[in-house]
Design a protein around this motif. Structure first.
Motif, PDB file in Angstrom:
ATOM      1  N   SER A  71      40.690  53.585  46.678  1.00 15.00           N
ATOM      2  CA  SER A  71      41.529  53.672  45.459  1.00 15.00           C
ATOM      3  C   SER A  71      42.845  52.780  45.689  1.00 15.00           C
ATOM      4  CB  SER A  71      41.974  55.301  45.243  1.00 15.00           C
ATOM      5  OG  SER A  71      43.000  55.482  46.481  1.00 15.00           O
ATOM      6  N   ILE A  72      42.939  52.439  46.726  1.00 16.72           N
ATOM      7  CA  ILE A  72      44.173  51.358  46.860  1.00 16.72           C
ATOM      8  C   ILE A  72      43.553  50.056  46.554  1.00 16.72           C
ATOM      9  CG2 ILE A  72      45.730  50.182  48.314  1.00 16.72           C
ATOM     10  CD1 ILE A  72      46.415  53.133  49.735  1.00 16.72           C
ATOM     11  N   ALA A  73      42.637  49.842  47.189  1.00 18.11           N
ATOM     12  CA  ALA A  73      41.690  48.505  47.083  1.00 18.11           C
ATOM     13  C   ALA A  73      41.635  48.238  45.357  1.00 18.11           C
ATOM     14  CB  ALA A  73      40.517  48.431  47.680  1.00 18.11           C
ATOM     15  N   VAL A 107      42.382  45.318  42.819  1.00 13.87           N
ATOM     16  CA  VAL A 107      41.680  44.630  42.086  1.00 13.87           C
ATOM     17  C   VAL A 107      41.883  44.748  40.466  1.00 13.87           C
ATOM     18  CG1 VAL A 107      39.055  44.703  40.967  1.00 13.87           C
ATOM     19  CG2 VAL A 107      39.565  45.115  43.675  1.00 13.87           C
ATOM     20  N   ASN A 108      42.357  45.881  40.109  1.00 16.03           N
ATOM     21  CA  ASN A 108      42.755  45.718  38.916  1.00 16.03           C
ATOM     22  C   ASN A 108      44.095  45.014  38.356  1.00 16.03           C
ATOM     23  OD1 ASN A 108      41.138  47.467  36.935  1.00 16.03           O
ATOM     24  ND2 ASN A 108      41.619  49.354  38.544  1.00 16.03           N
ATOM     25  N   LEU A 109      44.976  45.092  39.442  1.00 19.50           N
ATOM     26  CA  LEU A 109      46.222  44.335  39.320  1.00 19.50           C
ATOM     27  C   LEU A 109      45.813  42.874  39.153  1.00 19.50           C
ATOM     28  CD1 LEU A 109      48.857  45.783  41.619  1.00 19.50           C
ATOM     29  CD2 LEU A 109      48.800  45.617  39.165  1.00 19.50           C
ATOM     30  N   THR A 110      44.751  42.311  39.989  1.00 14.08           N
ATOM     31  CA  THR A 110      44.435  41.164  39.760  1.00 14.08           C
ATOM     32  C   THR A 110      43.830  40.873  38.618  1.00 14.08           C
ATOM     33  OG1 THR A 110      43.986  41.205  42.307  1.00 14.08           O
ATOM     34  CG2 THR A 110      42.927  39.238  41.238  1.00 14.08           C
ATOM     35  N   ILE A 170      44.091  42.357  35.732  1.00 17.09           N
ATOM     36  CA  ILE A 170      45.309  42.115  34.741  1.00 17.09           C
ATOM     37  C   ILE A 170      45.823  41.031  34.738  1.00 17.09           C
ATOM     38  CG2 ILE A 170      47.052  43.443  34.092  1.00 17.09           C
ATOM     39  CD1 ILE A 170      46.052  45.950  34.917  1.00 17.09           C
ATOM     40  N   SER A 171      46.404  40.476  35.802  1.00 15.81           N
ATOM     41  CA  SER A 171      47.145  39.097  36.066  1.00 15.81           C
ATOM     42  C   SER A 171      46.195  37.908  35.561  1.00 15.81           C
ATOM     43  CB  SER A 171      47.453  38.871  37.444  1.00 15.81           C
ATOM     44  OG  SER A 171      48.359  39.831  38.044  1.00 15.81           O
ATOM     45  N   TYR A 172      45.048  37.918  35.935  1.00 17.80           N
ATOM     46  CA  TYR A 172      44.094  36.889  35.465  1.00 17.80           C
ATOM     47  C   TYR A 172      44.104  37.077  33.725  1.00 17.80           C
ATOM     48  CZ  TYR A 172      39.922  34.295  34.451  1.00 17.80           C
ATOM     49  OH  TYR A 172      39.068  33.238  33.788  1.00 17.80           O
ATOM     50  N   VAL A 173      43.793  38.180  33.169  1.00 20.74           N
ATOM     51  CA  VAL A 173      43.757  38.150  31.748  1.00 20.74           C
ATOM     52  C   VAL A 173      45.120  37.681  31.168  1.00 20.74           C
ATOM     53  CG1 VAL A 173      43.741  39.801  29.752  1.00 20.74           C
ATOM     54  CG2 VAL A 173      41.761  39.886  31.868  1.00 20.74           C
ATOM     55  N   ALA A 174      46.136  38.116  31.593  1.00 20.29           N
ATOM     56  CA  ALA A 174      47.426  37.873  31.303  1.00 20.29           C
ATOM     57  C   ALA A 174      47.685  36.288  31.339  1.00 20.29           C
ATOM     58  CB  ALA A 174      48.790  38.510  31.854  1.00 20.29           C
ATOM     59  N   TYR A 175      47.069  35.652  32.361  1.00 18.37           N
ATOM     60  CA  TYR A 175      47.140  34.076  32.553  1.00 18.37           C
ATOM     61  C   TYR A 175      46.288  33.434  31.384  1.00 18.37           C
ATOM     62  CZ  TYR A 175      45.993  29.560  34.150  1.00 18.37           C
ATOM     63  OH  TYR A 175      45.546  28.291  34.523  1.00 18.37           O
ATOM     64  N   ARG A 176      45.139  34.203  31.221  1.00 17.31           N
ATOM     65  CA  ARG A 176      44.350  33.277  30.319  1.00 17.31           C
ATOM     66  C   ARG A 176      44.737  33.452  28.867  1.00 17.31           C
ATOM     67  NH1 ARG A 176      40.151  30.238  31.729  1.00 17.31           N
ATOM     68  NH2 ARG A 176      39.578  30.623  29.744  1.00 17.31           N
ATOM     69  N   LEU A 177      45.427  34.686  28.611  1.00 16.43           N
ATOM     70  CA  LEU A 177      46.051  34.860  27.264  1.00 16.43           C
ATOM     71  C   LEU A 177      47.249  34.014  27.070  1.00 16.43           C
ATOM     72  CD1 LEU A 177      45.691  38.774  26.815  1.00 16.43           C
ATOM     73  CD2 LEU A 177      44.631  36.828  25.598  1.00 16.43           C
ATOM     74  N   PHE A 178      48.025  33.774  27.991  1.00 18.39           N
ATOM     75  CA  PHE A 178      49.142  32.653  28.005  1.00 18.39           C
ATOM     76  C   PHE A 178      48.791  31.478  27.823  1.00 18.39           C
ATOM     77  CE2 PHE A 178      52.165  30.195  30.171  1.00 18.39           C
ATOM     78  CZ  PHE A 178      53.456  30.390  29.404  1.00 18.39           C
TER      79      PHE A 178
END
Length: 119
Positions: free
Chosen positions: A61-63, A67-70, A72-80
């Motif tokens: 669950s920690i891993a 994975v989800n934080l990574t 979400i960060s990637y999607v935010a980067y692509r949207l930006f």
């Protein structure tokens, strides 16, 4: 004519369903540990009181959170990046500064041409 937005929407929905399914599965397994934990084993939040299977669920669950934080960060980067591409990527102040700088460079080049032509 194909609709690429439809493909990406369906793919995003599939990723979301898989993600929530994994969270649900890991959450139920950890709740199972909480339900059957005996008081004689010590505090339920300590790793010592967990057997190897439950520790694997906890680490899983920690891993999965990482994975989800990574993701979400990637999607935010692509949207930006998409936002910058559509808006030109510069604020009005930067555009004005850039125009002023370009005008100064053009004026310097004109002056240089005049000097080289007069020789």
């Amino acid at each position: 004519m194909t609709k690429p937005w439809l493909k990406y929407t369906l793919l995003g929905a599939l990723v979301l369903v898989v993600d929530l399914s994994v969270y649900l599965y890991l959450g139920l397994l950890l709740m199972n540990y909480e339900d059957f934990h005996g008081d004689n084993l010590g505090s339920s939040s300590k790793l010592v009181s967990m057997d190897a299977g439950y520790r694997a669920f906890l680490y899983g669950s920690i891993a999965w959170n990482l994975v989800n934080l990574t993701g979400i960060s990637y999607v935010a980067y692509r949207l930006f990046k998409l936002y910058k591409q559509r808006t030109g990527g510069y604020s009005e102040k930067c555009v004005k500064l850039r125009l002023t700088t370009n005008q100064n460079h053009e004026q310097e080049e004109d002056n240089e041409r005049e000097r080289s032509g007069s020789l």
